[in-house]
Design an enzyme around this catalytic site. Structure first.
Site, mmCIF file in Angstrom:
data_model
loop_
_atom_site.group_PDB
_atom_site.id
_atom_site.type_symbol
_atom_site.label_atom_id
_atom_site.label_comp_id
_atom_site.label_asym_id
_atom_site.label_seq_id
_atom_site.Cartn_x
_atom_site.Cartn_y
_atom_site.Cartn_z
ATOM 1 N N THR A 152 -5.378 -2.371 3.930
ATOM 2 C CA THR A 152 -4.203 -1.966 3.161
ATOM 3 C C THR A 152 -2.970 -2.050 4.042
ATOM 4 O OG1 THR A 152 -4.190 0.386 3.737
ATOM 5 C CG2 THR A 152 -5.623 -0.265 1.909
ATOM 6 N N CYS A 153 -1.831 -2.113 3.396
ATOM 7 C CA CYS A 153 -0.537 -2.017 4.080
ATOM 8 C C CYS A 153 0.010 -0.625 3.808
ATOM 9 C CB CYS A 153 0.423 -3.091 3.577
ATOM 10 S SG CYS A 153 -0.099 -4.741 3.993
ATOM 11 N N SER A 154 -0.786 0.369 4.090
ATOM 12 C CA SER A 154 -0.463 1.760 3.782
ATOM 13 C C SER A 154 -0.746 2.643 4.988
ATOM 14 C CB SER A 154 -1.318 2.225 2.592
ATOM 15 O OG SER A 154 -1.145 3.602 2.340
ATOM 16 N N GLY A 180 3.062 -0.354 8.085
ATOM 17 C CA GLY A 180 1.792 0.300 8.347
ATOM 18 C C GLY A 180 0.638 -0.595 7.915
#
Length: 88
Positions: A26-28, A77
């Site tokens: 994820t880009c989290s 992130g």
């Protein structure tokens, strides 16, 4: 997004052959989309085994995965966990 991510994991896992690898990314930076998502998946999926490497030079260990936090003028992130499908 956490509900959709849970559905994706649960629907994709049965399609993976035994011995296959699933890379969850994820880009989290949110725990409910990252480490908590994978911990819950592992709890309900006995044939999922963590194979995320710990000997890499980037990010920090975060549960069963690795986490990068946003850096100014660099990246967003990011989280990933590598899982292998084994015999239960």
């Amino acid at each position: 997004m956490a509900k959709l991510q849970r559905q994706l994991l649960d629907n994709l896992w049965p399609m993976l052959r035994e011995g296959g690898t699933l890379l969850y990314a994820t880009c989290s930076v949110l725990p409910e989309e990252n480490s908590e998502q994978i911990e819950a998946f592992l709890a309900r999926t006995p044939n999922a085994h963590v194979t995320t490497p710990n000997d890499v030079a980037w990010g920090i260990t975060n549960g069963a995965g690795r986490q990068l936090f946003p850096a100014q003028s660099s990246h967003d992130g990011f989280f990933y966990a590598r899982l292998e499908k084994r015999t239960a």
